[in-house]
Motif scaffolding. Sequence first.
Motif, mmCIF file in Angstrom:
data_model
loop_
_atom_site.group_PDB
_atom_site.id
_atom_site.type_symbol
_atom_site.label_atom_id
_atom_site.label_comp_id
_atom_site.label_asym_id
_atom_site.label_seq_id
_atom_site.Cartn_x
_atom_site.Cartn_y
_atom_site.Cartn_z
ATOM 1 N N GLY A 19 0.809 -1.205 0.000
ATOM 2 C CA GLY A 19 0.000 0.000 0.000
ATOM 3 C C GLY A 19 0.846 1.259 0.000
ATOM 4 O O GLY A 19 0.330 2.369 0.076
ATOM 5 N N GLY A 20 2.173 1.099 -0.104
ATOM 6 C CA GLY A 20 3.085 2.227 -0.140
ATOM 7 C C GLY A 20 3.290 2.755 -1.554
ATOM 8 O O GLY A 20 2.711 2.244 -2.512
ATOM 9 N N VAL A 21 4.115 3.771 -1.689
ATOM 10 C CA VAL A 21 4.338 4.448 -2.968
ATOM 11 C C VAL A 21 4.773 3.484 -4.074
ATOM 12 O O VAL A 21 4.222 3.479 -5.185
ATOM 13 C CB VAL A 21 5.409 5.553 -2.818
ATOM 14 N N ALA A 24 2.356 0.484 -4.954
ATOM 15 C CA ALA A 24 1.131 1.067 -5.508
ATOM 16 C C ALA A 24 1.342 1.419 -6.986
ATOM 17 O O ALA A 24 0.489 1.118 -7.838
ATOM 18 C CB ALA A 24 0.724 2.304 -4.724
ATOM 19 N N GLU A 51 -2.064 1.132 7.008
ATOM 20 C CA GLU A 51 -1.438 0.542 5.827
ATOM 21 C C GLU A 51 -2.410 -0.389 5.104
ATOM 22 O O GLU A 51 -2.497 -0.377 3.872
ATOM 23 C CB GLU A 51 -0.170 -0.226 6.229
ATOM 24 N N ASP A 54 -5.050 1.753 3.336
ATOM 25 C CA ASP A 54 -4.542 2.327 2.088
ATOM 26 C C ASP A 54 -4.470 1.269 0.992
ATOM 27 O O ASP A 54 -4.797 1.537 -0.178
ATOM 28 C CB ASP A 54 -3.158 2.937 2.305
ATOM 29 N N LEU A 58 -6.574 1.510 -2.545
ATOM 30 C CA LEU A 58 -5.950 1.535 -3.867
ATOM 31 C C LEU A 58 -6.413 0.349 -4.711
ATOM 32 O O LEU A 58 -6.644 0.491 -5.913
ATOM 33 C CB LEU A 58 -4.429 1.528 -3.748
ATOM 34 N N ARG A 149 7.429 8.753 -7.516
ATOM 35 C CA ARG A 149 6.490 9.745 -6.978
ATOM 36 C C ARG A 149 5.938 10.637 -8.094
ATOM 37 O O ARG A 149 4.736 10.929 -8.143
ATOM 38 C CB ARG A 149 7.180 10.608 -5.912
ATOM 39 N N SER A 152 3.568 8.639 -10.237
ATOM 40 C CA SER A 152 2.356 8.332 -9.475
ATOM 41 C C SER A 152 1.433 9.547 -9.423
ATOM 42 O O SER A 152 0.205 9.422 -9.520
ATOM 43 C CB SER A 152 2.712 7.896 -8.053
ATOM 44 N N THR A 159 -1.311 7.830 -3.416
ATOM 45 C CA THR A 159 -0.092 7.434 -2.696
ATOM 46 C C THR A 159 1.144 8.210 -3.136
ATOM 47 O O THR A 159 2.217 8.014 -2.554
ATOM 48 C CB THR A 159 0.173 5.935 -2.932
ATOM 49 N N TRP A 160 1.017 9.085 -4.128
ATOM 50 C CA TRP A 160 2.208 9.696 -4.738
ATOM 51 C C TRP A 160 3.094 10.434 -3.724
ATOM 52 O O TRP A 160 4.320 10.412 -3.831
ATOM 53 C CB TRP A 160 1.808 10.639 -5.872
ATOM 54 N N LYS A 162 2.863 9.928 -0.300
ATOM 55 C CA LYS A 162 2.802 9.227 0.976
ATOM 56 C C LYS A 162 4.221 9.089 1.536
ATOM 57 O O LYS A 162 5.138 8.646 0.830
ATOM 58 C CB LYS A 162 2.179 7.844 0.770
#
Length: 252
Positions: A19-21, A24, A51, A54, A58, A149, A152, A159-160, A162
């Motif tokens: 669920g992180g950058v 994702a 987490e 998120d 997504l 980033r 994203s 998440t861009w 995050k």
Amino acid sequence: MELSTFFQEHEHIALAFSGGVDSAYLLYVATQCHADVCAYYVKSAFQPQFELDDAQQLARQLGVDLQIISVDILSASTVISNPPDRCYHCKKVIFSQIAEHAMADGRTVLIDGTNASDDVTDRPGMKALTELSVLSPLRTCGLTKDKIRQLSKEAGLFTWNKPAYACLATRIPSGSPITSDKLSKTEHAENYLSSLGFSDFRVRLYGNAARLQITEAQTALLMKHRTAIIDELKHDYDAILLDLEVRNESIS
């Protein structure tokens, strides 16, 4: 290699999804390439609830199947003893579970979100990924964290921007046994600071004190809420300390 080429060359993919950058964006590109991919999220005592929230958000946004695997990480003695290479043992447990579920689903290619900015020479967990034949397309394609980033944001992924996040176990000093109580009070403390508007910070255990690591830009916010933070965190900690070193995103 381009990511699109990677997804053209591989079928029946299982993505270790946090669920992180990074993961994702990887999942987003997979959907854009119409790849046969399924995302697997591991739920354990090391991951805070946000987490999972998120990851689910997504997956819904992208219309992707998300499999949630519950792992009792606190039953793994090599992990909770918290040796210097704890991350190796933890990754071994978690990715072995993902691989087992993926194989049962007929998925033979396991990928993760390691990117080209990650220092693989200083991360014990990378050894476990190599041993389990986990592929890292973002790293293979030379995509750095900053580039991911940017891409994203262009893709409209929430998440861009995050902040980088490492599991709750990283807040406990190496050599200090990991317990449910230590993890719970860490999550509570970090949730409280988040509710006050803090981001990209850590609440680390130092003896039985909380050592706060924040960015320089949030010093004024800390002073504004100083009394409230002390009152709240003193329920779980003997003292509340401020680390005067500026927090760096590259540090777990």
